[in-house]
Design a protein around this motif. Structure first.
Motif, short mmCIF file in Angstrom:
data_model
loop_
_atom_site.label_atom_id
_atom_site.label_comp_id
_atom_site.label_asym_id
_atom_site.label_seq_id
_atom_site.Cartn_x
_atom_site.Cartn_y
_atom_site.Cartn_z
N LYS A 233 0.83 -1.20 0.00
CA LYS A 233 0.00 0.00 0.00
C LYS A 233 0.88 1.27 0.00
O LYS A 233 0.56 2.26 -0.64
CB LYS A 233 -0.89 -0.03 1.24
CG LYS A 233 -1.80 1.15 1.42
CD LYS A 233 -2.64 0.96 2.69
CE LYS A 233 -3.25 2.27 3.13
NZ LYS A 233 -2.27 3.25 3.56
N ASP A 234 2.02 1.16 0.71
CA ASP A 234 2.89 2.34 0.80
C ASP A 234 3.42 2.76 -0.57
O ASP A 234 3.61 3.94 -0.83
CB ASP A 234 4.06 2.07 1.75
CG ASP A 234 3.59 1.78 3.15
OD1 ASP A 234 2.50 2.26 3.51
OD2 ASP A 234 4.29 1.04 3.86
N THR A 236 1.87 1.96 -3.39
CA THR A 236 0.71 2.32 -4.23
C THR A 236 0.50 3.83 -4.07
O THR A 236 0.33 4.55 -5.06
CB THR A 236 -0.56 1.56 -3.78
OG1 THR A 236 -0.19 0.21 -3.51
CG2 THR A 236 -1.64 1.61 -4.82
N ASP A 237 0.56 4.27 -2.84
CA ASP A 237 0.41 5.72 -2.60
C ASP A 237 1.53 6.50 -3.27
O ASP A 237 1.31 7.53 -3.90
CB ASP A 237 0.42 6.00 -1.09
CG ASP A 237 -0.83 5.44 -0.43
OD1 ASP A 237 -1.75 5.05 -1.17
OD2 ASP A 237 -0.86 5.37 0.82
N TRP A 238 2.74 5.98 -3.14
CA TRP A 238 3.90 6.67 -3.73
C TRP A 238 3.79 6.73 -5.25
O TRP A 238 4.09 7.74 -5.88
CB TRP A 238 5.17 5.94 -3.29
CG TRP A 238 6.37 6.16 -4.13
CD1 TRP A 238 7.21 7.24 -4.10
CD2 TRP A 238 6.91 5.28 -5.12
NE1 TRP A 238 8.21 7.08 -5.01
CE2 TRP A 238 8.05 5.89 -5.66
CE3 TRP A 238 6.53 4.03 -5.62
CZ2 TRP A 238 8.82 5.29 -6.65
CZ3 TRP A 238 7.29 3.45 -6.60
CH2 TRP A 238 8.42 4.07 -7.11
N LYS A 239 3.28 5.62 -5.84
CA LYS A 239 3.12 5.59 -7.30
C LYS A 239 2.14 6.65 -7.77
O LYS A 239 2.33 7.28 -8.80
CB LYS A 239 2.64 4.21 -7.75
CG LYS A 239 3.79 3.26 -8.03
CD LYS A 239 3.32 1.86 -8.24
CE LYS A 239 2.67 1.68 -9.61
NZ LYS A 239 2.03 0.36 -9.70
N LYS A 240 1.09 6.81 -6.95
CA LYS A 240 0.07 7.81 -7.33
C LYS A 240 0.56 9.22 -7.02
O LYS A 240 0.18 10.18 -7.66
CB LYS A 240 -1.21 7.55 -6.53
CG LYS A 240 -2.01 6.39 -7.03
CD LYS A 240 -3.39 6.41 -6.36
CE LYS A 240 -3.99 5.02 -6.32
NZ LYS A 240 -4.55 4.69 -5.01
N GLY A 241 1.39 9.31 -6.00
CA GLY A 241 1.79 10.63 -5.53
C GLY A 241 3.11 11.09 -6.10
O GLY A 241 3.21 11.46 -7.27
N GLU A 242 4.15 10.97 -5.30
CA GLU A 242 5.47 11.51 -5.64
C GLU A 242 5.99 11.03 -6.99
O GLU A 242 6.65 11.74 -7.74
CB GLU A 242 6.45 11.09 -4.54
CG GLU A 242 7.77 11.84 -4.59
CD GLU A 242 8.77 11.21 -3.62
OE1 GLU A 242 9.94 11.14 -3.96
OE2 GLU A 242 8.33 10.78 -2.53
N TYR A 243 5.66 9.78 -7.31
CA TYR A 243 6.21 9.13 -8.49
C TYR A 243 5.62 9.69 -9.78
O TYR A 243 6.28 9.76 -10.80
CB TYR A 243 5.87 7.65 -8.35
CG TYR A 243 6.55 6.71 -9.30
CD1 TYR A 243 7.92 6.72 -9.47
CD2 TYR A 243 5.80 5.77 -10.00
CE1 TYR A 243 8.54 5.82 -10.31
CE2 TYR A 243 6.41 4.86 -10.84
CZ TYR A 243 7.78 4.89 -10.99
OH TYR A 243 8.38 4.00 -11.82
N GLN A 244 4.35 10.08 -9.73
CA GLN A 244 3.66 10.49 -10.94
C GLN A 244 3.95 11.91 -11.44
O GLN A 244 4.41 12.08 -12.55
CB GLN A 244 2.15 10.28 -10.79
CG GLN A 244 1.73 8.83 -10.98
CD GLN A 244 2.27 8.23 -12.27
OE1 GLN A 244 2.36 8.91 -13.28
NE2 GLN A 244 2.66 6.97 -12.24
N GLU A 311 10.73 4.84 8.99
CA GLU A 311 10.71 6.09 8.22
C GLU A 311 11.82 7.06 8.66
O GLU A 311 12.03 8.09 8.01
CB GLU A 311 9.33 6.77 8.31
CG GLU A 311 8.88 7.26 9.68
CD GLU A 311 8.61 6.09 10.66
OE1 GLU A 311 8.82 6.29 11.85
OE2 GLU A 311 8.23 4.98 10.21
#
Ligand code: ADP
Length: 503
Positions: A233-234, A236-244, A311
């Motif tokens: 999930k961590d 998945t969020d990163w892929k949608k967020g920072e990564y995109q 983290e």
């Protein structure tokens, strides 16, 4: 600021070029792209002369993180088309895109052909990777010229490519020599490239529930963009967020990352994690000729290790660039030990044999990693590379390869660090021997020990050791973390070499 033109005794009265193509009757002219210890070394070297009247720091080349005293990876040059970012770096002070490479021709001798200013003006160039990437393909080099970096050094120094090359050689070894031999490659944590290997990663992730993974941008440095995670999930969020939303507007595809199994049981000293910086000098890829420096350092994290707070970068990333921002960081104490200190500590704790084995593992890492790119690196006798290997010991004293830097930081963080780097760099020049003082057959030059020359190098016959079954064996010519009496050794070496050459 140039040094005087006084020529030391060993260079006087020699012919213009010796058979090895080295200058013997005049000062050695150098250029340098960095303004740190390396420039001090070059300026302080007797008989070496900075190329006058030119700005040695290419002006329109993006600042190299190394020049700011930071550590960097071997970030892929922007004009290789692999990093995805467009190059805006059209030529440098010396560069001239569109020049024609013509090995028969000296610079500027053919009318109508753009001249590469400076090409024939220097004998030695400590250039940065960007300069080389911009200029190498159209560059003419004279027989004797030496330049830092091999053209495609990023095959080893970019995180995703390093692993790809290692996986390939491992597979080939298993195929040709069997699974057991393949085990000698088990020194890099399981790693996948993202986005291309995302699905294989997810399969692997599901097979190992609960373990920790570390996500790293393939071409960034100094711990930037790195994070640890336990749940899909961590990311998945990163892929949608920072990564995109991509930071680089010229980039059409997502930035390449590697996702790697996190070493959850690092060897701790005083409750703290550390990794070891090991210096390796490659003067030729074909045949492979490799030197290993005795000195280096361990970089400690400032905060006690724990898996409770994954983290917290101050706990998990040992980069100096990260640690120096820790709230309780003490700049006087720093967070470094010399490799000698480390080896001594480990020997006292685990015995000499155990440490010898652990350090042999580092030799294996060095040789296997270099062999993995041996056929890929564009070998050029003008080029050399001084790598900074980052190695992490786990709690069983097994060394793991974290990454390899083509531009390890040469900016000193204190007096001890300065002395280390000053000696290290002087010894690089001693190995390259543009002054032609040595015989070319040396196994040790200052702090550098010859580890490999088309095969393993054994220490001199005097250094025999007893094996468990009572026989004797020569030991490898590898002395990482051993006493580095470089000045005394060099004095003796130069005297001995002189008398050999006279006779
Ligand atoms: P960078 O190029 O940004 O410095 P590195 O790959 O060297 O990236 O990682 C930064 C730091 O993170 C390392 O110095 C090490 O302390 C830690 N680290 C990296 N990979 C791992 C790993 N697989 N397991 C444990 N620690 C790691």
């Amino acid at each position: 600021m140039s040094k005087g033109t006084k020529v030391p005794g060993y260079m006087q009265g020699k012919g213009s070029r010796n058979p090895r193509g080295i200058i013997g009757d005049r000062e050695i002219r150098y250029k340098c792209s960095l303004q740190n210890t390396v420039l001090d070394v070059l300026r302080g070297r007797p008989g070496w002369q900075e190329v006058p009247g030119q700005n040695n720091i290419p002006q329109n080349v993006q600042a190299n993180p190394k020049q700011q005293g930071q550590q960097s990876t071997g970030q892929q040059p922007s004009n290789t088309g692999k990093s995805g970012s467009g190059s805006t770096n059209q030529g440098t002070t010396f560069g001239n895109k569109g020049s024609v490479r013509n090995p028969q021709q000296g610079p500027g001798t053919q009318p109508g052909v753009p001249t590469r200013l400076g090409d024939g003006d220097w004998d030695f160039y400590w250039c940065d990777r960007e300069w080389l990437a911009q200029n190498y393909d159209t560059m003419f080099l004279y027989e004797h010229q030496k330049i830092l970096h091999f053209r495609n050094h990023y095959e080893l120094t970019r995180k995703n490519l390093m692993v790809k090359n290692l996986k390939r050689l491992k597979k080939q070894t298993e195929r040709e020599l069997g699974k057991a031999e393949g085990q000698s490659f088990e020194f890099f944590p399981t790693t996948y490239e993202l986005p291309s290997e995302y699905h294989i990663f997810v399969e692997e992730f599901k097979k190992n529930p609960g373990i920790i993974w570390i996500m790293k941008p393939a071409a960034r440095a100094q711990g930037r963009g790195i994070f640890l995670f336990r749940r899909l999930k961590d990311i998945t969020d990163w892929k949608k967020g920072e990564y995109q939303p991509l930071s680089d507007p010229n980039r059409e595809v997502p930035e390449t990352y590697v996702v790697q199994r996190y070493i959850e049981n690092p060897y701790l000293i005083g409750g703290r994690k550390f990794d070891v910086r090991v210096y390796v000098l490659v003067v030729s890829y074909n045949p492979l000729k490799v030197w290993l420096y005795r000195s280096g350092f361990a970089r400690f994290s400032n905060t006690r290790f724990s898996l409770d707070s994954i983290e917290d970068t101050y706990v998990h990333l040992t980069n100096v660039a990260i640690q120096k921002n820790a709230p309780d960081y003490d700049p006087d104490k720093g967070c470094k030990w010399s490799t000698q200190q480390l080896r001594k500590y480990l020997c006292a704790k685990h015995g000499v044999e155990a440490v010898k084995n652990a350090f042999k593992g580092i030799d294996n890492i060095i040789i296997k990693s270099l062999q993995s790119v041996q056929k890929i690196i564009i070998n050029d006798k003008h080029c050399f590379e001084m790598y900074g290997y980052d190695v992490l010991f786990d709690s069983d004293l097994k060394p793991w390869l974290i990454e390899i830097n083509a531009s390890p930081s040469l900016t000193a963080s204190g007096k001890e660090d300065y002395d280390l780097k000053f000696g290290l760099l002087n010894d690089v020049l001693n190995v390259l021997d543009l002054e032609n003082r040595l015989t070319g057959k040396e196994k040790r030059i200052g702090g550098w020990d010859l580890l490999w020359e088309d095969g393993p190098i054994l220490a001199d016959d005097g250094n025999m050791e007893c094996t468990p079954n009572g026989t004797t064996a020569s030991i490898p010519n590898s002395f990482l973390g051993c006493h580095n009496d470089r000045k005394r050794q060099l004095r003796e070496l130069f005297t001995a070499a002189q008398s050999i050459k006279k006779s």
